[in-house]
Design an enzyme around this catalytic site. Structure first.
Site, PDB file in Angstrom:
ATOM      1  N   LYS A  63      -8.139   1.530  -2.687  1.00 42.93           N
ATOM      2  CA  LYS A  63      -6.823   0.911  -2.878  1.00 42.93           C
ATOM      3  C   LYS A  63      -6.787   0.123  -4.181  1.00 42.93           C
ATOM      4  O   LYS A  63      -7.731  -0.607  -4.506  1.00 42.93           O
ATOM      5  CB  LYS A  63      -6.513   0.001  -1.686  1.00 42.93           C
ATOM      6  CG  LYS A  63      -5.137  -0.660  -1.728  1.00 42.93           C
ATOM      7  CD  LYS A  63      -4.880  -1.444  -0.448  1.00 42.93           C
ATOM      8  CE  LYS A  63      -3.530  -2.136  -0.489  1.00 42.93           C
ATOM      9  NZ  LYS A  63      -3.216  -2.851   0.781  1.00 42.93           N
ATOM     10  N   SER A  79       1.164  -1.722   2.536  1.00 42.45           N
ATOM     11  CA  SER A  79       0.890  -1.507   1.132  1.00 42.45           C
ATOM     12  C   SER A  79      -0.284  -0.572   0.869  1.00 42.45           C
ATOM     13  O   SER A  79      -0.554  -0.227  -0.274  1.00 42.45           O
ATOM     14  CB  SER A  79       0.582  -2.858   0.471  1.00 42.45           C
ATOM     15  OG  SER A  79      -0.619  -3.416   1.023  1.00 42.45           O
ATOM     16  N   SER A  91      -0.069  -4.134   6.377  1.00 43.36           N
ATOM     17  CA  SER A  91      -0.295  -3.192   5.284  1.00 43.36           C
ATOM     18  C   SER A  91      -1.271  -2.073   5.580  1.00 43.36           C
ATOM     19  O   SER A  91      -1.397  -1.138   4.792  1.00 43.36           O
ATOM     20  CB  SER A  91      -0.794  -3.954   4.046  1.00 43.36           C
ATOM     21  OG  SER A  91       0.213  -4.810   3.573  1.00 43.36           O
TER      22      SER A  91
END
Length: 419
Positions: free
Chosen positions: A57, A126, A150
């Site tokens: 990520k 996210s 997220s």
């Protein structure tokens, strides 16, 4: 007949084929480098994650790659060193594919990634690119994080397993902070066994043996949460079907959640206050490059007094003590993972309402796939255990995985290029 040995370069070549075949459709990565992948494979260590591929990520540092945090502010921000979690995975033999798309500073403004089960729909945020890359079959593990929802929400929308461990279980060095009271590193995978394998590597400085054993809990505690009315029919049906399937094997009781009705508001207060500190430099010096979503969060945080913040922290701790009375050994809690199926891309990344409570409580949570909504898109459910009972949760989830149905493959990219 002796089978030819699969080498690290074979794994690298297969990963590159998947990336090149799938990325034009899924758009899960901010960047990947075939030359770096081959080079990393040539020096890869042998360990429990040999042959396993990872997407990182883009709030997590990876040496030689830009850490962009989903913001133009950090264009060209090359990391000099790997984050602790990346180092641990590499030491265990994993091959890192590249950096996966995240929303702006792991908040709400989305990137270009689409949902492999429905390209017109969001993969969630996210941990956007990590979830989509795993669902599409590009990588085996996606490094993800959660400050509100997220990790859980993208796992639900993309039909995969999302494991957010107990707060503080994994090292956060080299990961951009948003709200330190909640920020938690985790993983997305296609099955519980891979989540347990990653957990054994990430939970300590030295990889531990994997001890996963599918175990029936003594009871399932159904937690509709105070926000049940904010979920649509797809989520209602998914949670109730999961409860019925599990209830065929173990007792199911329901928890009155009214005592936790203020948890979501407390989470917002604490997150806003801490985010306004964590992103103080960006707000002060690069405000014109921030979205309205993130500036709204930071400005809300600036209006909160220290006394209000401290009172919210104290109330949050009281709720953690309250849930401990129910999250007892032998119990797995079942709750909604998201309000419904993945919204359209034009509607944003979805509401975090069904994870704010659990993130505030710092409990380990695992999102399981297997159920679908009215449009045929995935709808996950959350399983939770008491704080620190991560191994127990993984064991219970491995059992629940056998009870829930299996999803069909997504429409985009699964196994494409891996021939």
């Amino acid at each position: 007949m002796t089978q030819p040995q699969v080498t690290s370069q074979d794994h690298a070549a297969a990963l590159i084929r998947r990336l090149e075949a799938c990325e034009p459709d899924v758009k899960a990565f901010t960047t990947y480098d075939p030359v770096r992948i081959r080079s990393d494979a040539a020096t890869a260590k042998t360990g429990p994650l040999t042959g396993v591929s990872v997407g990182v990520k883009d709030i997590i540092d990876m040496a030689g790659y830009v850490t962009g945090h989903g913001s133009a502010i950090y264009e060209g921000n090359y990391a000099r060193a790997d984050a602790a979690c990346v180092t641990q995975l590499r030491n265990a033999g994993a091959l890192c594919a590249g950096k996966t798309v995240t929303t702006e500073f792991a908040f709400f403004r989305p990137g270009a990634t689409v949902n492999p089960y429905g390209p017109a729909h969001t993969p969630g945020g996210s941990s956007t690119g990590s979830a989509a890359a795993v669902a599409a079959g590009i990588v085996d593990i996606g490094l993800a994080s959660q400050t509100a929802a997220s990790l859980t929400r993208p796992a639900s929308y993309c039909g995969i397993v999302g494991f957010k461990p107990s707060y503080g279980r994994y090292a956060a060095a080299g990961v951009k902070s948003l709200a330190p009271s909640f920020d938690t590193l985790g993983t997305v995978t296609r099955d519980v066994a891979t989540a347990a394998l990653a957990d054994a590597v990430l939970k300590g400085p030295v990889a531990a043996p994997v001890t996963l054993a599918a175990t029936k809990p003594e009871r399932v505690l159904l937690c509709r949460t105070p926000h049940w009315d904010e979920a649509d029919e797809s989520t209602h049906n998914a949670v109730e079907k999961a409860a019925a399937l599990m209830g065929a094997h173990v007792p199911v009781t329901e928890l009155d959640m009214r005592v936790f009705s203020d948890a979501a508001a407390l989470h917002i207060t604490i997150m806003s206050y801490e985010a306004s500190q964590a992103l103080a430099w960006e707000y002060t010096h690069k405000r014109d490059m921030l979205s309205q979503q993130i500036t709204g969060l930071l400005e809300a945080g600036q209006k909160i007094s220290y006394a209000t913040y401290r009172a919210a922290l104290e109330k949050a701790q009281a709720l953690r003590e309250a849930i401990a009375a129910f999250a007892t050994p032998g119990t797995v809690m079942l709750a909604p993972a998201a309000p419904g199926e993945a919204p359209l891309l034009t509607e944003g990344t979805g509401s975090p309402i069904f994870s704010r409570l659990w993130t505030l409580l710092r409990l380990p949570t695992l999102t399981l796939p297997g159920l679908t909504g009215k449009n045929g898109l995935p709808v996950g459910v959350q399983l939770l255990a008491g704080f620190g009972a991560d191994e127990e949760l993984l064991n219970y989830s491995a059992w629940a995985e056998t009870v829930l149905p299996s999803l069909p493959a997504p429409v985009l990219c699964f196994n494409k290029g891996n021939v």
